[in-house]
Design a protein around this motif. Structure first.
Motif, PDB file in Angstrom:
ATOM      1  N   VAL A   1       0.831  -1.202   0.000  1.00  0.00           N
ATOM      2  CA  VAL A   1       0.000   0.000   0.000  1.00  0.00           C
ATOM      3  C   VAL A   1       0.868   1.255   0.000  1.00  0.00           C
ATOM      4  CG1 VAL A   1      -1.454   1.393   1.534  1.00  0.00           C
ATOM      5  CG2 VAL A   1      -2.116  -0.951   0.976  1.00  0.00           C
ATOM      6  N   TYR A   2       1.896   1.265   0.839  1.00  0.00           N
ATOM      7  CA  TYR A   2       2.733   2.466   0.901  1.00  0.00           C
ATOM      8  C   TYR A   2       3.679   2.573  -0.285  1.00  0.00           C
ATOM      9  CZ  TYR A   2       1.250   4.899   5.013  1.00  0.00           C
ATOM     10  OH  TYR A   2       0.512   5.666   5.879  1.00  0.00           O
ATOM     11  N   ALA A   3       4.057   1.443  -0.855  1.00  0.00           N
ATOM     12  CA  ALA A   3       4.827   1.510  -2.095  1.00  0.00           C
ATOM     13  C   ALA A   3       3.987   2.166  -3.189  1.00  0.00           C
ATOM     14  CB  ALA A   3       5.265   0.113  -2.515  1.00  0.00           C
ATOM     15  N   LEU A   4       2.715   1.802  -3.256  1.00  0.00           N
ATOM     16  CA  LEU A   4       1.812   2.400  -4.238  1.00  0.00           C
ATOM     17  C   LEU A   4       1.582   3.881  -3.956  1.00  0.00           C
ATOM     18  CD1 LEU A   4      -0.880  -0.448  -4.408  1.00  0.00           C
ATOM     19  CD2 LEU A   4       0.949  -0.001  -6.052  1.00  0.00           C
TER      20      LEU A   4
ATOM     21  N   ALA B   1      13.720   3.736 -11.361  1.00  0.00           N
ATOM     22  CA  ALA B   1      13.496   4.903 -12.212  1.00  0.00           C
ATOM     23  C   ALA B   1      14.748   5.273 -12.987  1.00  0.00           C
ATOM     24  CB  ALA B   1      13.032   6.083 -11.361  1.00  0.00           C
ATOM     25  N   GLN B   2      15.903   5.169 -12.344  1.00  0.00           N
ATOM     26  CA  GLN B   2      17.133   5.561 -13.017  1.00  0.00           C
ATOM     27  C   GLN B   2      17.651   4.457 -13.936  1.00  0.00           C
ATOM     28  OE1 GLN B   2      19.798   7.491 -10.381  1.00  0.00           O
ATOM     29  NE2 GLN B   2      21.315   7.974 -11.954  1.00  0.00           N
ATOM     30  N   SER B   3      17.334   3.204 -13.621  1.00  0.00           N
ATOM     31  CA  SER B   3      17.870   2.085 -14.411  1.00  0.00           C
ATOM     32  C   SER B   3      16.953   1.683 -15.570  1.00  0.00           C
ATOM     33  CB  SER B   3      18.100   0.872 -13.510  1.00  0.00           C
ATOM     34  OG  SER B   3      18.982   1.180 -12.457  1.00  0.00           O
ATOM     35  N   LEU B   4      15.644   1.637 -15.284  1.00  0.00           N
ATOM     36  CA  LEU B   4      14.687   1.142 -16.278  1.00  0.00           C
ATOM     37  C   LEU B   4      13.768   2.220 -16.825  1.00  0.00           C
ATOM     38  CD1 LEU B   4      13.613  -2.186 -14.473  1.00  0.00           C
ATOM     39  CD2 LEU B   4      15.403  -1.875 -16.203  1.00  0.00           C
ATOM     40  N   GLY B   5      13.807   3.397 -16.225  1.00  0.00           N
ATOM     41  CA  GLY B   5      12.881   4.451 -16.606  1.00  0.00           C
ATOM     42  C   GLY B   5      11.724   4.526 -15.631  1.00  0.00           C
ATOM     43  N   TRP B   6      11.210   5.736 -15.397  1.00  0.00           N
ATOM     44  CA  TRP B   6      10.197   5.898 -14.359  1.00  0.00           C
ATOM     45  C   TRP B   6       8.904   5.129 -14.633  1.00  0.00           C
ATOM     46  CZ3 TRP B   6       5.563   7.805 -15.812  1.00  0.00           C
ATOM     47  CH2 TRP B   6       5.484   8.643 -16.925  1.00  0.00           C
ATOM     48  N   PRO B   7       8.472   4.862 -15.883  1.00  0.00           N
ATOM     49  CA  PRO B   7       7.238   4.081 -16.042  1.00  0.00           C
ATOM     50  C   PRO B   7       7.319   2.691 -15.417  1.00  0.00           C
ATOM     51  CG  PRO B   7       7.765   5.210 -18.095  1.00  0.00           C
ATOM     52  CD  PRO B   7       8.953   5.367 -17.204  1.00  0.00           C
ATOM     53  N   ALA B   8       8.518   2.098 -15.388  1.00  0.00           N
ATOM     54  CA  ALA B   8       8.661   0.757 -14.812  1.00  0.00           C
ATOM     55  C   ALA B   8       8.333   0.740 -13.331  1.00  0.00           C
ATOM     56  CB  ALA B   8      10.088   0.248 -15.039  1.00  0.00           C
ATOM     57  N   VAL B   9       8.512   1.867 -12.653  1.00  0.00           N
ATOM     58  CA  VAL B   9       8.180   1.958 -11.226  1.00  0.00           C
ATOM     59  C   VAL B   9       6.712   1.586 -11.007  1.00  0.00           C
ATOM     60  CG1 VAL B   9       7.862   3.570  -9.306  1.00  0.00           C
ATOM     61  CG2 VAL B   9       9.948   3.668 -10.687  1.00  0.00           C
ATOM     62  N   PHE B  10       5.855   2.129 -11.816  1.00  0.00           N
ATOM     63  CA  PHE B  10       4.413   1.931 -11.635  1.00  0.00           C
ATOM     64  C   PHE B  10       3.968   0.548 -12.105  1.00  0.00           C
ATOM     65  CE2 PHE B  10       5.307   6.451 -12.125  1.00  0.00           C
ATOM     66  CZ  PHE B  10       4.793   6.926 -10.928  1.00  0.00           C
ATOM     67  N   TYR B  11       4.606   0.024 -13.132  1.00  0.00           N
ATOM     68  CA  TYR B  11       4.264  -1.320 -13.582  1.00  0.00           C
ATOM     69  C   TYR B  11       4.633  -2.367 -12.526  1.00  0.00           C
ATOM     70  CZ  TYR B  11       3.959   0.975 -18.160  1.00  0.00           C
ATOM     71  OH  TYR B  11       3.638   1.808 -19.197  1.00  0.00           O
ATOM     72  N   LEU B  12       5.811  -2.239 -11.942  1.00  0.00           N
ATOM     73  CA  LEU B  12       6.274  -3.231 -10.974  1.00  0.00           C
ATOM     74  C   LEU B  12       5.528  -3.119  -9.647  1.00  0.00           C
ATOM     75  CD1 LEU B  12      10.118  -3.109 -11.698  1.00  0.00           C
ATOM     76  CD2 LEU B  12       8.493  -4.892 -12.337  1.00  0.00           C
ATOM     77  N   CYS B  13       5.290  -1.888  -9.183  1.00  0.00           N
ATOM     78  CA  CYS B  13       4.542  -1.710  -7.925  1.00  0.00           C
ATOM     79  C   CYS B  13       3.109  -2.231  -8.079  1.00  0.00           C
ATOM     80  CB  CYS B  13       4.521  -0.240  -7.524  1.00  0.00           C
ATOM     81  SG  CYS B  13       6.101   0.377  -6.895  1.00  0.00           S
ATOM     82  N   GLY B  14       2.488  -1.927  -9.198  1.00  0.00           N
ATOM     83  CA  GLY B  14       1.137  -2.426  -9.444  1.00  0.00           C
ATOM     84  C   GLY B  14       1.089  -3.936  -9.506  1.00  0.00           C
ATOM     85  N   GLY B  15       2.078  -4.537 -10.166  1.00  0.00           N
ATOM     86  CA  GLY B  15       2.131  -5.995 -10.239  1.00  0.00           C
ATOM     87  C   GLY B  15       2.304  -6.642  -8.875  1.00  0.00           C
TER      88      GLY B  15
ATOM     89  N   THR C   1      -6.220  -0.449  -6.190  1.00  0.00           N
ATOM     90  CA  THR C   1      -5.181   0.575  -6.276  1.00  0.00           C
ATOM     91  C   THR C   1      -4.020   0.099  -7.130  1.00  0.00           C
ATOM     92  OG1 THR C   1      -5.795   1.308  -4.048  1.00  0.00           O
ATOM     93  CG2 THR C   1      -3.707   2.094  -4.921  1.00  0.00           C
ATOM     94  N   ALA C   2      -3.671  -1.187  -6.990  1.00  0.00           N
ATOM     95  CA  ALA C   2      -2.557  -1.744  -7.762  1.00  0.00           C
ATOM     96  C   ALA C   2      -2.854  -1.709  -9.256  1.00  0.00           C
ATOM     97  CB  ALA C   2      -2.280  -3.173  -7.307  1.00  0.00           C
ATOM     98  N   VAL C   3      -4.066  -2.082  -9.635  1.00  0.00           N
ATOM     99  CA  VAL C   3      -4.433  -2.078 -11.053  1.00  0.00           C
ATOM    100  C   VAL C   3      -4.388  -0.659 -11.611  1.00  0.00           C
ATOM    101  CG1 VAL C   3      -6.322  -2.503 -12.675  1.00  0.00           C
ATOM    102  CG2 VAL C   3      -5.814  -4.188 -10.891  1.00  0.00           C
ATOM    103  N   LEU C   4      -4.907   0.304 -10.859  1.00  0.00           N
ATOM    104  CA  LEU C   4      -4.897   1.695 -11.321  1.00  0.00           C
ATOM    105  C   LEU C   4      -3.476   2.230 -11.454  1.00  0.00           C
ATOM    106  CD1 LEU C   4      -7.867   3.115  -9.221  1.00  0.00           C
ATOM    107  CD2 LEU C   4      -7.801   2.868 -11.702  1.00  0.00           C
ATOM    108  N   THR C   5      -2.594   1.806 -10.549  1.00  0.00           N
ATOM    109  CA  THR C   5      -1.206   2.274 -10.594  1.00  0.00           C
ATOM    110  C   THR C   5      -0.537   1.920 -11.915  1.00  0.00           C
ATOM    111  OG1 THR C   5      -0.975   2.129  -8.187  1.00  0.00           O
ATOM    112  CG2 THR C   5       1.052   2.057  -9.474  1.00  0.00           C
ATOM    113  N   ILE C   6      -0.885   0.782 -12.465  1.00  0.00           N
ATOM    114  CA  ILE C   6      -0.286   0.342 -13.728  1.00  0.00           C
ATOM    115  C   ILE C   6      -0.582   1.328 -14.858  1.00  0.00           C
ATOM    116  CG2 ILE C   6      -0.376  -1.497 -15.468  1.00  0.00           C
ATOM    117  CD1 ILE C   6      -0.878  -3.478 -13.178  1.00  0.00           C
ATOM    118  N   PHE C   7      -1.691   2.077 -14.735  1.00  0.00           N
ATOM    119  CA  PHE C   7      -2.074   3.021 -15.781  1.00  0.00           C
ATOM    120  C   PHE C   7      -1.490   4.422 -15.565  1.00  0.00           C
ATOM    121  CE2 PHE C   7      -5.363  -0.237 -16.006  1.00  0.00           C
ATOM    122  CZ  PHE C   7      -5.437  -0.461 -17.371  1.00  0.00           C
ATOM    123  N   THR C   8      -0.623   4.592 -14.548  1.00  0.00           N
ATOM    124  CA  THR C   8      -0.057   5.911 -14.264  1.00  0.00           C
ATOM    125  C   THR C   8       0.702   6.507 -15.453  1.00  0.00           C
ATOM    126  OG1 THR C   8       0.098   5.410 -11.900  1.00  0.00           O
ATOM    127  CG2 THR C   8       1.477   7.204 -12.736  1.00  0.00           C
TER     128      THR C   8
END
Length: 511
Positions: free
Chosen positions: A51-54, A225-239, A150-157
């Motif tokens: 929850v707090y990661a999201l 964010a620095q290694s894979l790009g910031w969009p990956a943050v939201f995909y992985l946290c949502g997953g 919340t996790a599913v919505l995060t993937i669409f960030t």
């Protein structure tokens, strides 16, 4: 309700003398390790870590999502930064390498403040309904769906950010809307699962997942964010949130009576020790007595004050590390996370100590809650004031912030679980009420911080820390004067009320 070898801690005896709490004989208490109630606490701990990661992922990702800290030049933009910028970086997020094609956006500090606070606009609206429904139906479904949604919505960030800041604001508000039911659902479940003499430790263990999640998520999201790009943050946290939900729905039950893998000894221990307060509250709740309850208002106001400093750091600390102290992103994320490591450890430890003090009758519930609230709010306020005078000393600032949040973890065994003391059966509703008010600082703190720090100066951040410290100290004072750990009369069942009246009659006759 009597237990097998004593009486429930939730009986009306508490209303007469909270220090006369009955103890349960050790041979009737099933081991906690690997028990159903401990497994529930661990799953909740992991859930609130997610929850707090999201919740905080945007705070770190924002540093690289914007193509400049503030595209609008400030009135004094011609002057040099107050703190020296390390060689090799120019104090803009453009210096952070991103994979080719990763988008960045021209959001000023005010827009960033609104986006960081957007989550809490939605978070406000589902607290009370979530607590009410969880208290009636049970919290398993609401907590599980809250995290999953919340996790599913995060993937669409990333998609929402591409469509514009207004779309991202709306998405973050929807995430808050889904996540708002989680903490009230947790408290409603512990009202049925937590034996009174284990309340502090089980509740703080499960709730401490928030601090642990922030500690893990802040550096991890910085690295991703620095290694894979910031969009990956939201995909992985949502997953991660979706994966957790699978285990939650497989292994968790609303009530020990319906749990398929609980031992008979543990089930009887939980049910008998909690007594009638471990049942659903039905459709009706005593709204007027709640509104007029001084102990409840003490929780509300104190929690609002504590949350102001907590949310200020949660949403704005990475920005402070970047704009003022000029830490490189990976260092920024790790150092921003350090305060939550200490907070996590002290919150878990405080729960164990609080239960021990109550079980050994060293102190009553009210005294324990007030002591842990006082140390968890007043001492951190002093350290926040000290932070405001550290100037450009990054290590000193991080050290003081870490100490502040570490000591602040003790409030987890104080005001933040007091709802289950004063009205166990309505704990979910009460936490929904207190969290609704407690969410207001989550909306206002980032916005106020954005206004106070538009010029990115040390003076602006000094105001931020002083405001947070002053509000925190007020919360400590309020709870110390008006807080209580006694079961309130309006929260009693008919059985408990009749028992209380009978004891009062007997005491009058004996006098």
């Amino acid at each position: 309700m009597p237990t097998q070898n004593g009486c429930s801690i939730n009986t009306s005896a508490l209303d007469h003398s909270e220090d006369a709490e009955p103890l349960i004989e050790n041979d009737t208490v099933p081991p906690r390790c690997c028990s159903a109630r401990f497994n529930l606490a661990v799953l909740m701990f992991l859930g609130f870590s997610v929850v707090y990661a999201l919740r905080v992922n945007l705070s770190v990702a924002m540093v690289v999502m914007v193509n400049t800290t503030d595209p609008r030049p400030a009135p004094n933009s011609s002057k040099l930064p107050e703190c020296p910028v390390p060689s090799g970086r120019d104090n803009t997020s453009q210096s952070f390498s991103q994979p080719d094609g990763t988008p960045q956006y021209p959001w000023d500090s005010e827009t960033q403040g609104w986006l960081l606070g957007a989550f809490f606009f939605g978070y406000l609206f589902t607290q009370i309904p979530g607590g009410y429904l969880a208290g009636h139906y049970g919290g398993r479904l609401f907590l599980g769906l809250g995290v999953l949604g919340t996790a599913v919505l995060t993937i669409f960030t990333p998609l929402a950010a591409k469509m514009g800041s207004h779309w991202l604001f709306g998405l973050r508000a929807l995430e808050g809307f889904g996540e708002g039911v989680t903490y009230p659902a947790m408290m409603a479940m512990w009202a049925r699962w937590a034996p009174p003499l284990e309340r502090s430790s089980l509740t703080t263990l499960s709730g401490s997942g928030g601090n642990f999640g922030a500690f893990v998520a802040l550096p991890l999201t910085g690295y991703i964010a620095q290694s894979l790009g910031w969009p990956a943050v939201f995909y992985l946290c949502g997953g991660a949130g979706c994966l957790w939900a699978v285990f939650w729905f497989i292994f968790v039950s609303d009530d020990p009576r319906t749990h398929r893998r609980i031992s008979e000894q543990e089930r009887d221990y939980i049910i008998n020790s909690i007594g009638p307060q471990g049942t659903a509250h039905g459709w009706s709740v005593p709204v007027l007595p709640m509104v007029l309850s001084v102990p409840l208002w003490a929780i509300i106001l104190s929690q609002m004050c504590a949350n102001w400093s907590y949310y200020t750091l949660l949403t704005s600390l990475p920005t402070y590390m970047d704009n003022v102290l000029h830490f490189e992103l990976k260092s920024n994320a790790f150092l921003s996370a350090l305060p939550y490591l200490g907070g996590w450890l002290f919150s878990v430890l405080s729960g164990v100590v609080a239960d021990s003090l109550i079980a050994r009758r060293v102190l009553g519930v009210t005294a324990v809650r007030k002591i842990f609230t006082l140390t968890g709010l007043l001492l951190p306020a002093g350290f926040l004031v000290a932070v405001s005078y550290t100037g450009c000393s990054g290590m000193l600032a991080v050290t003081l912030l870490t100490i502040s949040s570490t000591v602040g973890g003790t409030s987890a065994a104080g005001v933040f679980i007091n709802q289950i003391d004063i009205a166990p059966r309505y704990a979910g509703v009460l936490l929904g009420i207190t969290n609704t008010f407690g969410t207001i600082p989550g909306i206002l703190a980032p916005i106020v911080t954005g206004y106070l720090t538009e010029d990115h100066s040390l003076a602006g951040w000094r105001k931020v820390f002083w405001v947070a410290a002053g509000i925190c100290a007020c919360g400590a004072l309020i709870f110390t004067i008006f807080g209580s750990g006694k079961l309130q009369k309006w929260a009693m069942t008919e059985e408990e009320r009749e028992e209380a009246e009978g004891k009062e009659d007997r005491s009058v006759i004996s006098a």
